[in-house]
Design a protein around this motif. Sequence first.
Motif, PDB file in Angstrom:
ATOM      1  N   GLN A  74      68.574   9.442  -7.933  1.00 47.23           N
ATOM      2  CA  GLN A  74      67.746  10.358  -7.156  1.00 47.23           C
ATOM      3  C   GLN A  74      66.384   9.771  -6.795  1.00 47.23           C
ATOM      4  O   GLN A  74      65.647  10.359  -6.012  1.00 47.23           O
ATOM      5  N   GLN A 187      67.941  17.835   2.676  1.00 51.12           N
ATOM      6  CA  GLN A 187      68.250  16.776   1.718  1.00 51.12           C
ATOM      7  C   GLN A 187      69.090  15.664   2.326  1.00 51.12           C
ATOM      8  O   GLN A 187      69.135  14.543   1.814  1.00 51.12           O
ATOM      9  N   LEU A 188      69.768  15.959   3.441  1.00 51.52           N
ATOM     10  CA  LEU A 188      70.636  14.967   4.073  1.00 51.52           C
ATOM     11  C   LEU A 188      70.088  14.475   5.410  1.00 51.52           C
ATOM     12  O   LEU A 188      70.775  13.768   6.141  1.00 51.52           O
ATOM     13  N   LYS A 189      68.856  14.846   5.714  1.00 51.70           N
ATOM     14  CA  LYS A 189      68.280  14.472   7.003  1.00 51.70           C
ATOM     15  C   LYS A 189      68.270  12.961   7.205  1.00 51.70           C
ATOM     16  O   LYS A 189      68.590  12.451   8.290  1.00 51.70           O
ATOM     17  N   GLU A 190      67.911  12.223   6.171  1.00 51.52           N
ATOM     18  CA  GLU A 190      67.852  10.767   6.279  1.00 51.52           C
ATOM     19  C   GLU A 190      69.234  10.186   6.571  1.00 51.52           C
ATOM     20  O   GLU A 190      69.370   9.233   7.348  1.00 51.52           O
ATOM     21  N   TYR A 214      71.609   5.016  -1.904  1.00 53.82           N
ATOM     22  CA  TYR A 214      72.553   5.568  -2.872  1.00 53.82           C
ATOM     23  C   TYR A 214      73.804   4.705  -2.907  1.00 53.82           C
ATOM     24  O   TYR A 214      74.089   3.954  -1.960  1.00 53.82           O
ATOM     25  N   ARG A 222      77.973  13.628  -2.616  1.00 49.14           N
ATOM     26  CA  ARG A 222      76.832  14.482  -2.275  1.00 49.14           C
ATOM     27  C   ARG A 222      77.012  15.116  -0.894  1.00 49.14           C
ATOM     28  O   ARG A 222      76.805  16.314  -0.714  1.00 49.14           O
ATOM     29  N   GLN A 226      77.917  19.197   0.059  1.00 50.58           N
ATOM     30  CA  GLN A 226      76.998  20.032   0.825  1.00 50.58           C
ATOM     31  C   GLN A 226      77.500  20.383   2.228  1.00 50.58           C
ATOM     32  O   GLN A 226      77.016  21.342   2.834  1.00 50.58           O
TER      33      GLN A 226
END
Length: 299
Positions: A74, A187-190, A214, A222, A226
Amino acid sequence: MMHESSKKILVIEDDNVTRNLYLKGLEAKGFDTIGANNGLAGIQQAQERIPDLVICDITMPDMDGYSVLTTLRQDPLTAIIPFIFLTGSSTKADVRKAMELGADDYLTKPSTLDELLRAIATRLQKQATLQYWCAMKFDKAPKSVFADNTTAIAGGVAVAIEKTSGTEAPDREANIPSKSIFPCIPQLKEVFDFIEAHYHQGITLCDVALAVGYSPAYLTNRVARQTGETVNCWIVKRRMEGARFLLQNNNQTVEKIAKALGYQDVSHFSRQFRQHHGLPPQAWRKEHQLGSQKQVKLW
């Protein structure tokens, strides 16, 4: 004396005898070593020293190895460090949990130093290959451009319709829909930003994982957790959106469109397109271009 190029290995192990055994063995092979006697100390050392690889026991007091791995994954500074579990537990459930959390390898005790060295060498080589390949690919990858005066750029940018048969096209523009296909998940924008920027360069899960820091396994779980879809599914979906727009709004060949979207093989592109739309690209184009012409005539 250690060379500056020596790889730095962090060993997190609560048993002093076992930890010192591995540290001395690795030092004898030329590695720069760091020892930690518990999970919290291991995380601190990883964040401060940024090792090239982490070896970690699972069963430890206060914080187990799973928690160590989760914490490191993380943190952008430590997220892509190769991580090897070394533990006495070898049940299928334990191995599966380790891999789902993003571990790169799982060795069971007792393991010889040679076995550990082979695992380390494999992971370090894989990491180096991925970093080199990714750097070369994105430094030299051609931009997605189209011949003549047809240009496709994502993000709601106007696209000029090319001239046909020596007659100028109508004075109008076709706009790529500005609405993103990606869900709005901060959280997943990148992840989605990277896919949007590079989907036409033939990227894969490994490229995305390396870019956002990651492991591929952790990122897959992940994103799927989501969104209900894998990273590779999102890459394909973005390419399919681009394919629909280009097929409908310019007269480039299917092969040129496939290459512009990152496909090396037009057959692969055609198969994926048919799976998603029920028609091969050329048939879909004829049907939808005809439908657009009818709508224009009605106006």
